[in-house]
Write an enzyme that holds these catalytic residues in place. Structure first.
Site, short mmCIF file in Angstrom:
data_model
loop_
_atom_site.label_atom_id
_atom_site.label_comp_id
_atom_site.label_asym_id
_atom_site.label_seq_id
_atom_site.Cartn_x
_atom_site.Cartn_y
_atom_site.Cartn_z
N ASN A 144 -25.13 14.20 -27.57
CA ASN A 144 -24.35 13.84 -26.39
C ASN A 144 -25.16 13.19 -25.29
O ASN A 144 -24.66 12.31 -24.57
CB ASN A 144 -23.57 15.05 -25.87
CG ASN A 144 -24.47 16.15 -25.41
OD1 ASN A 144 -25.37 16.57 -26.11
ND2 ASN A 144 -24.22 16.63 -24.20
N GLU A 165 -29.95 26.20 -26.26
CA GLU A 165 -29.02 25.66 -25.25
C GLU A 165 -27.74 25.36 -26.00
O GLU A 165 -27.72 24.41 -26.80
CB GLU A 165 -29.60 24.38 -24.65
CG GLU A 165 -30.93 24.54 -23.96
CD GLU A 165 -30.79 25.26 -22.63
OE1 GLU A 165 -29.66 25.45 -22.16
OE2 GLU A 165 -31.82 25.64 -22.05
N CYS A 170 -22.31 19.42 -22.04
CA CYS A 170 -22.12 20.87 -22.20
C CYS A 170 -21.70 21.54 -20.91
O CYS A 170 -21.17 22.64 -20.90
CB CYS A 170 -23.43 21.50 -22.67
SG CYS A 170 -24.77 21.19 -21.51
N GLU A 212 -35.01 27.01 -19.93
CA GLU A 212 -36.03 25.98 -19.89
C GLU A 212 -35.92 25.27 -18.54
O GLU A 212 -34.90 25.34 -17.88
CB GLU A 212 -35.89 25.01 -21.08
CG GLU A 212 -36.14 25.73 -22.41
CD GLU A 212 -36.40 24.81 -23.59
OE1 GLU A 212 -36.99 23.72 -23.40
OE2 GLU A 212 -36.00 25.18 -24.70
N1 LIG Z 1 -26.36 24.06 -23.41
C1 LIG Z 1 -26.82 22.83 -23.40
O1 LIG Z 1 -27.76 22.47 -22.66
C2 LIG Z 1 -26.21 21.81 -24.32
C3 LIG Z 1 -26.58 20.48 -24.15
C4 LIG Z 1 -25.98 19.51 -24.98
C5 LIG Z 1 -25.06 19.86 -25.96
N2 LIG Z 1 -24.75 21.18 -26.10
C6 LIG Z 1 -23.76 21.56 -27.11
O2 LIG Z 1 -23.96 20.81 -28.32
C7 LIG Z 1 -22.70 20.59 -28.95
C8 LIG Z 1 -22.54 19.12 -29.25
O3 LIG Z 1 -23.67 18.66 -29.95
P1 LIG Z 1 -23.64 18.52 -31.54
O4 LIG Z 1 -22.27 18.23 -32.02
O5 LIG Z 1 -24.77 17.62 -31.93
O6 LIG Z 1 -24.00 20.02 -32.00
P2 LIG Z 1 -24.34 20.49 -33.48
O7 LIG Z 1 -24.66 21.92 -33.39
O8 LIG Z 1 -23.32 20.03 -34.45
O9 LIG Z 1 -25.69 19.67 -33.85
C9 LIG Z 1 -26.82 19.72 -33.01
C10 LIG Z 1 -28.04 19.42 -33.86
O10 LIG Z 1 -28.18 20.46 -34.81
C11 LIG Z 1 -28.29 19.93 -36.11
N3 LIG Z 1 -27.68 20.92 -37.01
C12 LIG Z 1 -26.37 21.08 -37.30
N4 LIG Z 1 -26.20 22.09 -38.18
C13 LIG Z 1 -27.46 22.60 -38.42
C14 LIG Z 1 -27.97 23.66 -39.24
N5 LIG Z 1 -27.16 24.41 -39.99
N6 LIG Z 1 -29.31 23.89 -39.27
C15 LIG Z 1 -30.14 23.11 -38.51
N7 LIG Z 1 -29.73 22.09 -37.72
C16 LIG Z 1 -28.39 21.85 -37.67
C17 LIG Z 1 -27.56 18.62 -36.04
O11 LIG Z 1 -27.98 17.73 -37.07
C18 LIG Z 1 -27.96 18.12 -34.65
O12 LIG Z 1 -29.23 17.51 -34.70
C19 LIG Z 1 -21.65 21.09 -27.99
O13 LIG Z 1 -21.25 22.40 -28.37
C20 LIG Z 1 -22.39 21.17 -26.66
O14 LIG Z 1 -21.85 22.13 -25.78
C21 LIG Z 1 -25.29 22.16 -25.30
O1 LIG Z 2 -24.84 18.39 -22.33
C1 LIG Z 2 -25.59 19.15 -21.73
C2 LIG Z 2 -26.51 18.72 -20.75
C3 LIG Z 2 -27.70 19.31 -20.57
C4 LIG Z 2 -28.54 18.81 -19.54
C5 LIG Z 2 -29.84 19.18 -19.38
O2 LIG Z 2 -30.45 20.01 -20.25
C6 LIG Z 2 -30.66 18.71 -18.26
O3 LIG Z 2 -30.14 17.99 -17.37
O4 LIG Z 2 -31.87 19.03 -18.26
#
Ligand SMILES: NC(=O)c1ccc[n+]([C@@H]2O[C@H](COP(=O)([O-])OP(=O)(O)OC[C@H]3O[C@@H](n4cnc5c(N)ncnc54)[C@H](O)[C@@H]3O)[C@@H](O)[C@H]2O)c1
Ligand SMILES: O=C/C=C/C=C(\O)C(=O)O
Length: 489
Positions: free
Chosen positions: A158, A257, A291, A470
């Protein structure tokens, strides 16, 4: 004229760019065209990257001072700056985001991430404690920071480069060697980063990049490798749970995260126009694919109707366009697959009894964008708090607006979630701001703003939203082993 064959994105392992026989397609979410083919790492390829990282720790990198590492991170930042437009083009191609966002947020923050942790690591102090002893001579305790060792980094699509470098920068600043696995949806800027790191003269094996998917692919193989000492992950909560199981046998350090179902709360005493503008940002930035986005909006009953009307007008005026358009507000979602997920919630909301105040479907452009992954920005009202659309993370340009009557009620409703990442409060009452903010069970509260970031602050969530923090010294603490040395005087 034979169409040019699409570029092949390669891994970066032990200082070399290497391809895999297996590849997957990288598709542009703006119009569905094939952007590139991407090497997909098998287990052996991932293990070769882990071995390269281990070797790097006993090479020149392991002998560098923190000041020398800091200088390396500034060189990486210089390298990204020198290729800024290429990075912007890469991020925009993979994600379809507005060019102006990629410039002002994504790539700019990647540079800032490297410079921030270069300086924080170089200025980090250690602790010392003098203690009395029975013999009167006393003892001196002091701490030393040592690298964790080999760190696996798995990042989402994202905010691809921002979130990848948010982990790579502190990990390298603390002297680790890393294997980074970016999302399969956004491989291009990570590949450019590998080129910049290589050109910056970072020793071979210190930074390794493997491409692939998650389950049964590079992501899973990395988490299962016995050769990593720690794993830092950003992504969905259920993926975090899977990864936690994968690393459990080796008791590896993890930083997670994860997902969120964040609330925005608008009190009667809010600056109305600022709150409307703020909720538009917090619900629709990056097509809601952040997120921290507010998918739950609560507005005091006394201003509820006026607020819903104002948001409806703003949402219907959002410009959904090509990334290059100077005034575009919103691009597509990351993929047709993710669009199917978001549209399934658009249908579910109606089944759950929502009133669709704005949007709810797919825009028709009459041009190439009709092959892209666009959805209409959407606003709902009328759902109960326990509706699935109000409890599950949708991760799209959508919010539900509900009225509330008093502080105690709204604190309970906001906290009634399996997530706990972020919350935005809108009030001009200073006492209320402090009083309510500390009672919201999340990692991050913004008051009269949203996503205003000081990189020295702790970043992370509670409950299903994450493990650990972090940012600033919290990153230095995670990416280091801190040892205490006690000297008898
Ligand atoms: N808290 C935060 O800072 C933060 C920031 C950005 C996104 N997010 C969350 O991420 C999600 C969207 O991102 P996404 O769709 O890429 O998430 P995702 O969990 O589908 O994938 C994230 C990463 O994990 C890898 N992955 C997927 N399954 C895996 C497994 N079984 N083992 C190891 N690696 C694996 C994917 O290839 C990708 O590189 C949303 O839920 C969003 O809320 C959280
Ligand atoms: O989608 C989630 C965004 C996370 C943002 C950060 O981790 C940051 O701004 O450092």
């Amino acid at each position: 004229m034979k169409p040019e064959s699409p570029a092949l994105l390669r891994h970066y392992i032990g200082g070399e760019f290497v391809a895999s026989a297996a590849t997957f397609d990288n598709i542009a979410p703006v119009d569905g065209r094939l952007l590139s083919r991407v090497s997909e790492a098998d287990r052996a390829t991932v293990e070769s990257a882990v071995a390269a990282a281990r070797r790097a720790l006993s090479g020149p990198w392991g002998k560098m001072s923190v000041q020398q590492r800091s200088a390396m991170l500034h060189k990486i930042a210089d390298g990204i700056e020198a290729r800024f437009d290429e990075f912007v083009a890469a991020e925009v191609a993979d994600t379809g985001r507005p060019v102006h966002q990629a410039r002002s947020l994504d790539i700019a923050r990647a540079i800032t991430n490297f410079r921030t942790f270069a300086d924080l690591a170089a200025c980090a102090n250690s602790d010392a404690f003098e203690m009395p002893t029975a013999d009167g001579a006393g003892a001196l305790n002091y701490t030393v920071r040592k690298p964790l060792g080999v760190v696996g980094i798995i990042s989402p699509w994202n905010l691809p480069l921002l979130l990848l470098t948010w982990k790579v920068a502190p990990a390298l600043a603390c002297g680790n060697a890393v294997i980074a696995k970016p999302s399969e949806e956004s491989p291009t800027s990570a590949t450019l980063l590998a080129e910049v790191i290589c050109q910056a003269g970072v020793p071979a094996g210190v930074f390794n990049l493997v491409h692939g998917r998650g389950a049964d692919s590079a992501g899973q193989f990395l988490t299962q490798s016995a050769g990593i000492d720690a794993l830092t992950f950003t992504g969905e909560s259920r993926t975090g749970s899977t990864i936690m199981k994968a690393v459990a046998d080796g008791v590896k350090e993890v930083s997670f995260e994860l997902g969120g179902k964040n609330a925005a709360v608008v009190f009667a005493d809010a600056d109305f126009d600022a709150a409307v503008a703020g909720v538009m940002r917090s619900s629709f930035t990056n097509s809601g694919q952040v997120c921290l986005c507010s998918e739950r909006v609560y507005v005091h009953r006394s201003i509820y109707d006026k607020f819903v009307t104002a948001i409806k007008q703003k949402v219907q005026a959002l410009r959904i366009g090509f990334p290059e358009e100077a005034d575009v507000d919103m691009g597509p979602l990351i993929s047709h697959g993710h669009r199917d997920k978001v549209l399934s919630y658009y249908r579910l909301a109606v089944e759950e009894g929502a009133t669709v105040v704005a949007g709810g479907g797919v825009p028709v452009f009459g041009d190439a964008r009709d092959e892209g992954a666009y959805v209409q920005p959407t606003v709902w009202t009328g759902l109960p708090d326990n509706a699935r659309c109000n409890t599950e993370e949708i991760f799209g340009p959508v919010c539900h607006i509900a009225p509330f009557d008093d502080e105690e009620e709204i604190i309970a409703r906001v906290n009634d979630s399996k997530y706990g990442l972020a919350c935005a409060l809108w009030t001009t009452n200073l006492s209320r701001a402090h009083r309510v903010a500390r009672r919201i069970h999340v990692g991050l509260v913004w008051v009269n703003t949203w996503y205003l970031r000081d990189l020295r602050t702790p970043f992370g969530g509670v409950k299903l939203s994450g493990l650990g923090r972090e940012g600033g010294r919290y990153s230095l603490d995670f990416y280091s082993d801190v040892a205490n040395i006690c000297i008898k005087l």
